[in-house]
Design a protein around this motif. Structure first.
Motif, PDB file in Angstrom:
ATOM      1  N   HIS A 255     -12.851  -6.517   3.519  1.00 43.63           N
ATOM      2  CA  HIS A 255     -11.578  -6.283   4.194  1.00 43.63           C
ATOM      3  C   HIS A 255     -11.680  -5.051   5.091  1.00 43.63           C
ATOM      4  CE1 HIS A 255      -9.783  -9.456   1.905  1.00 43.63           C
ATOM      5  NE2 HIS A 255     -10.208  -8.911   0.770  1.00 43.63           N
ATOM      6  N   ASN A 256     -11.381  -5.275   6.360  1.00 38.40           N
ATOM      7  CA  ASN A 256     -11.490  -4.189   7.338  1.00 38.40           C
ATOM      8  C   ASN A 256     -10.226  -3.345   7.402  1.00 38.40           C
ATOM      9  OD1 ASN A 256     -14.043  -4.552   9.117  1.00 38.40           O
ATOM     10  ND2 ASN A 256     -13.315  -6.604   8.593  1.00 38.40           N
ATOM     11  N   PHE A 257     -10.431  -2.093   7.690  1.00 38.51           N
ATOM     12  CA  PHE A 257      -9.300  -1.199   7.962  1.00 38.51           C
ATOM     13  C   PHE A 257      -9.736  -0.278   9.090  1.00 38.51           C
ATOM     14  CE2 PHE A 257     -11.779   0.462   4.393  1.00 38.51           C
ATOM     15  CZ  PHE A 257     -12.089   1.749   4.808  1.00 38.51           C
ATOM     16  N   SER A 258      -8.844   0.504   9.615  1.00 35.98           N
ATOM     17  CA  SER A 258      -9.197   1.357  10.742  1.00 35.98           C
ATOM     18  C   SER A 258     -10.320   2.325  10.347  1.00 35.98           C
ATOM     19  CB  SER A 258      -7.947   2.135  11.175  1.00 35.98           C
ATOM     20  OG  SER A 258      -8.297   3.043  12.160  1.00 35.98           O
TER      21      SER A 258
ATOM     22  N   GLN B  42      -2.957  -0.497   5.052  1.00 33.38           N
ATOM     23  CA  GLN B  42      -2.452  -1.222   6.224  1.00 33.38           C
ATOM     24  C   GLN B  42      -2.929  -2.673   6.186  1.00 33.38           C
ATOM     25  OE1 GLN B  42      -0.519   0.201   8.775  1.00 33.38           O
ATOM     26  NE2 GLN B  42      -0.432   1.979   7.423  1.00 33.38           N
ATOM     27  N   ASN B  43      -4.084  -2.866   5.538  1.00 34.61           N
ATOM     28  CA  ASN B  43      -4.578  -4.230   5.352  1.00 34.61           C
ATOM     29  C   ASN B  43      -3.868  -4.814   4.117  1.00 34.61           C
ATOM     30  OD1 ASN B  43      -6.119  -6.429   4.237  1.00 34.61           O
ATOM     31  ND2 ASN B  43      -7.778  -5.883   5.648  1.00 34.61           N
ATOM     32  N   PRO B  44      -3.103  -5.922   4.288  1.00 33.59           N
ATOM     33  CA  PRO B  44      -2.295  -6.424   3.168  1.00 33.59           C
ATOM     34  C   PRO B  44      -3.119  -6.811   1.935  1.00 33.59           C
ATOM     35  CG  PRO B  44      -2.248  -7.931   5.067  1.00 33.59           C
ATOM     36  CD  PRO B  44      -2.916  -6.686   5.526  1.00 33.59           C
ATOM     37  N   PHE B  45      -4.378  -7.260   2.152  1.00 34.54           N
ATOM     38  CA  PHE B  45      -5.208  -7.623   0.996  1.00 34.54           C
ATOM     39  C   PHE B  45      -5.505  -6.386   0.149  1.00 34.54           C
ATOM     40  CE2 PHE B  45      -6.232 -11.139   3.848  1.00 34.54           C
ATOM     41  CZ  PHE B  45      -6.111 -12.212   2.992  1.00 34.54           C
ATOM     42  N   LEU B  46      -5.842  -5.305   0.836  1.00 36.30           N
ATOM     43  CA  LEU B  46      -6.204  -4.085   0.093  1.00 36.30           C
ATOM     44  C   LEU B  46      -4.993  -3.504  -0.621  1.00 36.30           C
ATOM     45  CD1 LEU B  46      -8.757  -2.462   2.555  1.00 36.30           C
ATOM     46  CD2 LEU B  46      -9.209  -3.671   0.418  1.00 36.30           C
ATOM     47  N   GLN B  47      -3.864  -3.567   0.027  1.00 36.73           N
ATOM     48  CA  GLN B  47      -2.655  -3.046  -0.622  1.00 36.73           C
ATOM     49  C   GLN B  47      -2.392  -3.823  -1.920  1.00 36.73           C
ATOM     50  OE1 GLN B  47       1.185  -3.634   1.055  1.00 36.73           O
ATOM     51  NE2 GLN B  47       1.914  -1.703   0.216  1.00 36.73           N
ATOM     52  N   LYS B  48      -2.552  -5.138  -1.837  1.00 43.13           N
ATOM     53  CA  LYS B  48      -2.301  -5.992  -3.008  1.00 43.13           C
ATOM     54  C   LYS B  48      -3.310  -5.661  -4.130  1.00 43.13           C
ATOM     55  CE  LYS B  48      -2.335 -11.061  -3.929  1.00 43.13           C
ATOM     56  NZ  LYS B  48      -3.011 -11.142  -5.122  1.00 43.13           N
ATOM     57  N   TYR B  49      -4.599  -5.613  -3.782  1.00 42.53           N
ATOM     58  CA  TYR B  49      -5.601  -5.389  -4.834  1.00 42.53           C
ATOM     59  C   TYR B  49      -5.450  -4.014  -5.482  1.00 42.53           C
ATOM     60  CZ  TYR B  49      -7.848  -9.609  -3.046  1.00 42.53           C
ATOM     61  OH  TYR B  49      -8.104 -10.888  -2.654  1.00 42.53           O
ATOM     62  N   PHE B  50      -5.218  -3.003  -4.656  1.00 42.70           N
ATOM     63  CA  PHE B  50      -5.076  -1.657  -5.222  1.00 42.70           C
ATOM     64  C   PHE B  50      -3.849  -1.578  -6.136  1.00 42.70           C
ATOM     65  CE2 PHE B  50      -8.038   1.644  -3.787  1.00 42.70           C
ATOM     66  CZ  PHE B  50      -8.798   0.944  -2.858  1.00 42.70           C
ATOM     67  N   SER B  51      -2.795  -2.331  -5.796  1.00 41.76           N
ATOM     68  CA  SER B  51      -1.592  -2.206  -6.639  1.00 41.76           C
ATOM     69  C   SER B  51      -1.713  -3.053  -7.906  1.00 41.76           C
ATOM     70  CB  SER B  51      -0.337  -2.567  -5.849  1.00 41.76           C
ATOM     71  OG  SER B  51      -0.430  -3.895  -5.419  1.00 41.76           O
ATOM     72  N   GLU B  52      -2.513  -4.139  -7.855  1.00 43.61           N
ATOM     73  CA  GLU B  52      -2.592  -5.017  -9.039  1.00 43.61           C
ATOM     74  C   GLU B  52      -3.736  -4.660  -9.997  1.00 43.61           C
ATOM     75  OE1 GLU B  52      -2.961  -8.957  -7.481  1.00 43.61           O
ATOM     76  OE2 GLU B  52      -0.848  -9.054  -6.878  1.00 43.61           O
ATOM     77  N   ALA B  53      -4.754  -3.979  -9.498  1.00 49.09           N
ATOM     78  CA  ALA B  53      -5.972  -3.779 -10.302  1.00 49.09           C
ATOM     79  C   ALA B  53      -5.775  -2.763 -11.417  1.00 49.09           C
ATOM     80  CB  ALA B  53      -7.098  -3.306  -9.395  1.00 49.09           C
ATOM     81  N   GLN B  54      -6.584  -2.968 -12.462  1.00 47.96           N
ATOM     82  CA  GLN B  54      -6.655  -1.935 -13.497  1.00 47.96           C
ATOM     83  C   GLN B  54      -7.957  -1.168 -13.257  1.00 47.96           C
ATOM     84  OE1 GLN B  54      -6.677  -3.485 -17.501  1.00 47.96           O
ATOM     85  NE2 GLN B  54      -7.245  -1.460 -18.253  1.00 47.96           N
TER      86      GLN B  54
END
Ligand SMILES: Cc1cc2nc3c(=O)[nH]c(=O)nc-3n(C[C@H](O)[C@H](O)[C@H](O)COP(=O)(O)OP(=O)(O)OC[C@H]3O[C@@H](n4cnc5c(N)ncnc54)[C@H](O)[C@@H]3O)c2cc1C
Length: 376
Positions: A191-194, A236-248
Motif C-alpha cells: 500500500h502506497n502513501f506519500s 491517508q491510504n484507506p487500507f492502511l487506516q483500516k489495518y492499523f485500527s483493526e490489528a492487534q
C-alpha cells in the motif's frame, strides 16, 4: 591462518558460511548481535529461494509456512489492483529464519564470533587480511563483507555511498511490526502513501508482518514521531487506516532503521568481497532482497572454492564474481530503482500508475518477472 572470515550474519553471511563449511573450508562468521533477534524486513521470500534453503539442510517444507500467491497493490487514494503471482513466495520471520540458519551454520562447522568487526586491512605484500574486533586480531586468506545496508565498516572503508548519504536529502527509514489481523494467508499487499509504501503478509504462526519504507522527511515533518507520521501520512491510504485500527500489535513499539540508501556500491573494496545489501540494495517493493543476498552467496562460494584450491588467483576470482553478480542482478536492480523513483515516488504519480496498471495486467506480470530470477 584461517581460510575465510565473513563479516555479518544475516542471510548473505550465514548462507555463505554454511556452504563453505559444508565443503570443508575453515570459516569464521562475525555477527555483532546474539541470535535470535528481530530485523526490519518485510519477511516475504520469493519462491526461487525455496530449493536452495532445502539443499542447505533447512527443511522449509516441515515448517508449514504460508505460501503467498497473490499480489494486491494500492495507491495513496485507495485505488488498487490485484494479480495472481505466477511464482510467488513464502512468509517467515527473520527472527526464526536467521536463528535456524545460525544453528545450521554451527552444525556445519562454522565458528560464530559475536563481536563487531572494527576494521579490516588487506596486507598487499603478504597477501592476507588482518581483521580486528575490539578484543582480538585475526588473519584470513579471504574476507567477505556481508554487513548489510549500513555498517560502521562502510565508514571505515570510506565507501562513497556512506559519505554521500550523510548529506543526502532523500534518505529512507524502515519500520516493522508483527501483528494479528483478519487477513488472507496467501496474499501480499503493498500500500502506497506519500513518500513510501507498506507491505503486509503472513509469516509463521498466526502472525503477520507489516513493514514500511518511508522518506525520512515524513518523520521530521511529524516531530520525529512515528505515531504522528502514521496518523498524518500513512492513514491517508484507506487500507492502511483500516489495518492499523483493526490489528492487534505484538510489540510494544515498532522496530526501526534509518539512513537506508539504494545507491550502487562497489562489489569489491580493498579486496573484500561484498555480498547481500553490502554489495547493493534492491528496493524492498520488489520483495527480492533476501533472495539476492542468498543467491549472491551461492555465486560467490564457487569462486572462493576455486581460489582456495588454487585453480584461480585472487584477481581472477574478483573479476569473475563481479561479472557474474552484474549479469545475475544488474537488470533487477535497475528495474527496482526505476519503479521506486518513477511509479511509487509521489502521491500523484502513484495514483496515476496504479490507476493505469490496473488495466494492464500483462505489464504488472512483466514487472514482477523482471524483478525476480529463477531458482538457483
Ligand atoms: C523496509 C524493508 C523491507 C524489506 N522487505 C523485504 C521483503 O519482504 N523481502 C525481501 O526479500 N527483502 C526485503 N528487504 C530486503 C532484505 O531485508 C535485505 O535485502 C536482506 O536482509 C539482506 O541481507 P544481508 O545478509 O545482506 O544483510 P542483513 O540481514 O542486514 O545482515 C547484516 C548483518 O551484519 C551485521 N553487522 C553489521 N556490521 C557488522 C560488524 N562491523 N561486525 C559484525 N557484524 C556486523 C548486522 O548486525 C547484521 O546482522 C527489505 C528491506 C527493508 C529495508
Amino acid at each position: 591462518m584461517q581460510s575465510v572470515g565473513i563479516i555479518g550474519g544475516g542471510l548473505a553471511g550465514l548462507t555463505l558460511a554454511i556452504q563453505l563449511a559444508q565443503k570443508g573450508i575453515e570459516t569464521t562468521l562475525f555477527e555483532k548481535k546474539e541470535y535470535p533477534f528481530h530485523r526490519v524486513c518485510g519477511e516475504y521470500i520469493a519462491i526461487e529461494s525455496w530449493d536452495f534453503l532445502e539443499r542447505l539442510g533447512l527443511s522449509i517444507q516441515a515448517l508449514e509456512l504460508p505460501i503467498i500467491k497473490k499480489l494486491k497493490v494500492s495507491a495513496p487514494n485507495g485505488a488498487f489492483l490485484e494479480q495472481p503471482m505466477k511464482t510467488g513466495g513464502f512468509g517467515i520471520s527473520r527472527y526464526t529464519l536467521d536463528n535456524l540458519l545460525a544453528e545450521l551454520a554451527i552444525k556445519s562447522g562454522v565458528k560464530i564470533i559475536h563481536e563487531s568487526v572494527e576494521n579490516v586491512d588487506f596486507q598487499e605484500k603478504e597477501n592476507f587480511f588482518i581483521l580486528k574486533t575490539s578484543t582480538q586480531t585475526y588473519s584470513y586468506k579471504l574476507v567477505c563483507g556481508a554487513f548489510g545496508k549500513r555498517s560502521n565498516l562502510d565508514i571505515f572503508l570510506n565507501r562513497d555511498f556512506a559519505r554521500a548519504t550523510k548529506n543526502a536529502s532523500k534518505q529512507f527509514i524502515g519500520v516493522k511490526y508483527h501483528l494479528q489481523l483478519d487477513f488472507p494467508d496467501d496474499v501480499i499487499e503493498l500500500h502506497n502513501f506519500s513518500g513510501g509504501y507498506c507491505g503486509i503478509s503472513k509469516i509463521e504462526g498466526d502472525k503477520y508482518c507489516l513493514c514500511y519504507l518511508s522518506e525520512s522527511q515524513n518523520l521530521t515533518k511529524n516531530n520525529n514521531s512515528i505515531a504522528e507520521m502514521e496518523k498524518n501520512i500513512l492513514f491517508q491510504n484507506p487500507f492502511l487506516q483500516k489495518y492499523f485500527s483493526e490489528a492487534q500489535f505484538l510489540y510494544e513499539k515498532p522496530l526501526t532503521i534509518s539512513q537506508i540508501s539504494f545507491a550502487s556500491k562497489p562489489m569489491i573494496e580493498n579486496h573484500i568481497l561484498m555480498l547481500g545489501d553490502s554489495a547493493g540494495m534492491i528496493t524492498p517493493l520488489c520483495g527480492n532482497g533476501m533472495t539476492m543476498a542468498m543467491q549472491a552467496s551461492h555465486l560467490l562460494h564457487k569462486y572462493i572454492l576455486s581460489f582456495l584450491n588454487g585453480s584461480i588467483n585472487r584477481n581472477a576470482m574478483e573479476q569473475a564474481y563481479q561479472k557474474d553478480w552484474h549479469n545475475t542482478f544488474g537488470l533487477r536492480m535497475k528495474i527496482g530503482r526505476f519503479l521506486q523513483n518513477n511509479l511509487f515516488g509521489g502521491t500523484t504519480t502513484s495514483n496515476m500508475a496504479i490507476g493505469t496498471l490496473k488495466y494492464l495486467p500483462f505489464v504488472v506480470q512483466s514487472l514482477i518477472k523482471l524483478t525476480h530470477g529463477k531458482p538457483y
